[in-house]
Design a protein around this motif. Structure first.
Motif, PDB file in Angstrom:
ATOM      1  N   UNK A   1       0.887  -1.161   0.000  1.00  0.00           N
ATOM      2  CA  UNK A   1       0.000   0.000   0.000  1.00  0.00           C
ATOM      3  C   UNK A   1       0.921   1.206   0.000  1.00  0.00           C
ATOM      4  N   UNK A   2       0.771   2.097  -0.976  1.00  0.00           N
ATOM      5  CA  UNK A   2       1.754   3.149  -1.145  1.00  0.00           C
ATOM      6  C   UNK A   2       1.103   4.498  -1.438  1.00  0.00           C
ATOM      7  N   UNK A   3       1.901   5.544  -1.344  1.00  0.00           N
ATOM      8  CA  UNK A   3       1.449   6.879  -1.673  1.00  0.00           C
ATOM      9  C   UNK A   3       2.599   7.640  -2.317  1.00  0.00           C
ATOM     10  N   UNK A   4       2.274   8.681  -3.067  1.00  0.00           N
ATOM     11  CA  UNK A   4       3.278   9.592  -3.604  1.00  0.00           C
ATOM     12  C   UNK A   4       2.668  10.981  -3.674  1.00  0.00           C
ATOM     13  N   UNK A   5       3.496  11.991  -3.467  1.00  0.00           N
ATOM     14  CA  UNK A   5       3.039  13.371  -3.524  1.00  0.00           C
ATOM     15  C   UNK A   5       4.132  14.237  -4.112  1.00  0.00           C
ATOM     16  N   UNK A   6       3.726  15.300  -4.784  1.00  0.00           N
ATOM     17  CA  UNK A   6       4.648  16.217  -5.437  1.00  0.00           C
ATOM     18  C   UNK A   6       4.177  17.648  -5.201  1.00  0.00           C
ATOM     19  N   UNK A   7       5.099  18.524  -4.796  1.00  0.00           N
ATOM     20  CA  UNK A   7       4.778  19.937  -4.586  1.00  0.00           C
ATOM     21  C   UNK A   7       5.975  20.760  -5.032  1.00  0.00           C
ATOM     22  N   UNK A   8       5.717  21.933  -5.624  1.00  0.00           N
ATOM     23  CA  UNK A   8       6.844  22.776  -6.005  1.00  0.00           C
ATOM     24  C   UNK A   8       6.601  24.248  -5.694  1.00  0.00           C
ATOM     25  N   UNK A   9       7.612  25.055  -5.920  1.00  0.00           N
ATOM     26  CA  UNK A   9       7.573  26.475  -5.561  1.00  0.00           C
ATOM     27  C   UNK A   9       6.713  27.301  -6.511  1.00  0.00           C
ATOM     28  N   UNK A  10       6.186  26.685  -7.569  1.00  0.00           N
ATOM     29  CA  UNK A  10       5.283  27.375  -8.475  1.00  0.00           C
ATOM     30  C   UNK A  10       3.816  27.073  -8.174  1.00  0.00           C
ATOM     31  N   UNK A  11       3.568  26.346  -7.087  1.00  0.00           N
ATOM     32  CA  UNK A  11       2.193  26.109  -6.671  1.00  0.00           C
ATOM     33  C   UNK A  11       1.586  24.798  -7.112  1.00  0.00           C
ATOM     34  N   UNK A  12       2.379  23.929  -7.722  1.00  0.00           N
ATOM     35  CA  UNK A  12       1.850  22.627  -8.132  1.00  0.00           C
ATOM     36  C   UNK A  12       1.739  21.701  -6.926  1.00  0.00           C
ATOM     37  N   UNK A  13       0.659  20.922  -6.883  1.00  0.00           N
ATOM     38  CA  UNK A  13       0.527  19.870  -5.884  1.00  0.00           C
ATOM     39  C   UNK A  13      -0.217  18.704  -6.509  1.00  0.00           C
ATOM     40  N   UNK A  14       0.328  17.486  -6.327  1.00  0.00           N
ATOM     41  CA  UNK A  14      -0.293  16.262  -6.831  1.00  0.00           C
ATOM     42  C   UNK A  14      -0.122  15.162  -5.806  1.00  0.00           C
TER      43      UNK A  14
END
Length: 433
Positions: free
Chosen positions: A140-153
């Motif tokens: 069971x896993x998760x992944x997340x991505x965020x950057x300084x330009x406001x992206x979030x996934x």
């Protein structure tokens, strides 16, 4: 992740975090040999100044450790050479609601359940008087991505994979079966084990027949290891630069050309119920349903952000799974409709012979059978083959019902049918079983 970004002094900063919990059980010679559980999480920081980037990874999450990791990434970036193909980070993206990749019942798999499933497989082996070696793992896993330009996934997922090899006690027969799903309820360990045991019992005492061109029926576990080499080569840059099978003289490509039989339709769809995948790629690009080959015509290629910008087109990310349409026939139906041919249950040890024509070589294994008048007549010795998935898909006679399959070579998943193919090229015999 927001805290990490708050520490950044770089022009751009991207933070990704991923992890999960899982377990596994392995058995061999009809006895469990190992059982384990895994829990892991890792955070990655990418800091960029201009076109110079530094990356650090960390699995400590206190404030001091996080800030130290950010400073380290920035220090590495200052020392790095410029990357002429660096693309600025994406801003906020619109993502369609994720597919049902996370199944609570799969996430709740326990050590006892893994042991019980292994025992069911071993019970089949004992009843069939064969020797089993198998492996079952779940996560069971998760992944997340965020950057300084406001992206979030953000995505979550579960998986459970099983494979088993059964061999006759005299060592002359071998059978294999596997399954991999998001949902534990789709996994049939006893059924797969019975299939492997049947193949082992039927493949003993194989006869040698002359190599040559034969009509073959490729089970999905065999077909996937050739098809995945086709999937993995649908790269626009490689085609444009003359480096893959889609290249043509003068910098042209075969995009839009009919390349294989019109029965061939290959696409990817993150929201397919049988093969759900994530809704974004590693850079945060949204995944979409994409038709790659339609009625034999190459419709789309993978474009990285850099190459898409260079060519003035929309970027197309590499998908996490492929789907090939088929018919309604079962594997048994394909066998019954074959006057003379060979049933290939598995291919392995795949190696490239000529990347520009997608010519590969490899071996059959774990049960290869001669078909006559719609029936499996006897086992045959294994072959070495030389074949291209392009030629194979031009020689299609019939397609069966697609099933979810995991590759014994690359490990990826696909939804593909069993295939009946004429003039499949076997070049020599192999004594291995």
């Amino acid at each position: 992740m927001s805290k990490v970004l708050s520490y950044s002094k770089a022009d751009e900063c991207s933070v990704s975090i991923g992890g999960g919990d899982g377990g596994n059980i392995r058995y061999a010679r009809n006895s469990v040999s190992t059982s384990g559980a895994i829990s892991s999480m890792q955070l990655q920081i990418a800091s960029t100044f201009g076109k110079k980037q530094g990356i650090t990874t960390i699995n400590e999450y206190d404030d001091a450790s996080l800030e130290k990791a950010v400073r380290r990434a920035e220090s590495l970036a200052q020392l790095a050479p410029e990357n002429p193909e660096y693309m600025p980070l994406l801003g906020p993206q619109t993502y369609r609601e994720p597919a049902k990749t996370f199944i609570p019942e799969t996430a709740a798999i326990t050590t006892k359940l893994r042991a019980d499933l292994a025992e069911k497989s071993l019970g089949v082996a004992r009843d069939a008087k064969v020797t089993a070696a198998g492996y079952l793992e779940n996560s069971a896993n998760f992944s997340a991505l965020m950057n300084s330009h406001g992206l979030f996934a953000y995505n979550t997922g579960t998986s459970v994979n099983f494979s088993v090899t059964m061999r006759t006690n005299d060592g002359t027969g071998s059978g294999y079966a596997s399954g991999g799903y998001n949902d534990i309820n789709a996994l049939d360990v006893p059924g797969d084990s019975k299939t492997a045991a049947w193949k082992a019992a039927k493949s003993g005492g194989a006869k040698a027949i002359e190599p040559g061109k034969y009509t073959v029926i490729l089970e999905p576990a065999a077909g996937i290891v050739l098809l995945e080499n086709l999937y993995g080569s649908l790269d626009a840059r490689g085609a444009d630069e003359g480096r893959n099978f889609l290249s043509m003289p003068g910098g042209k490509t075969r995009l839009g050309e009919k390349l294989v039989d019109e029965q061939v339709n290959i696409y990817s769809d993150p929201w397919n119920e049988q093969l759900p995948t994530g809704n974004y790629n590693g850079e945060g690009l949204p995944q979409e349903r994409v038709s790659w080959i339609e009625k034999g015509v190459v419709k789309n290629l993978v474009y990285s952000r850099y190459w898409a910008q260079k060519k003035g087109v929309k970027p197309v990310p590499n998908p996490d799974g492929f789907i090939m349409t088929g018919g309604n026939a079962s594997l048994d139906d394909l066998i019954k409709g074959t006057e003379k041919g060979i049933l290939v249950t598995r291919l392995w040890y795949i190696r490239a012979v000529d990347p520009q024509t997608l010519l590969f070589t490899g071996l059959t294994r774990d049960g290869t059978f001669y078909i006559e008048n719609g029936e499996i007549k006897y086992p045959v010795k294994n072959f070495r083959f030389n074949e291209s998935p392009i030629i194979m898909l031009n020689n299609l006679e019939a397609l069966g019902r697609p099933v979810r399959t995991i590759s014994g070579e690359g490990g990826g998943s696909a939804l593909i049918p069993p295939m009946k193919v004429r003039d499949f090229t076997f070049t020599s015999l192999s004594d291995a079983i």
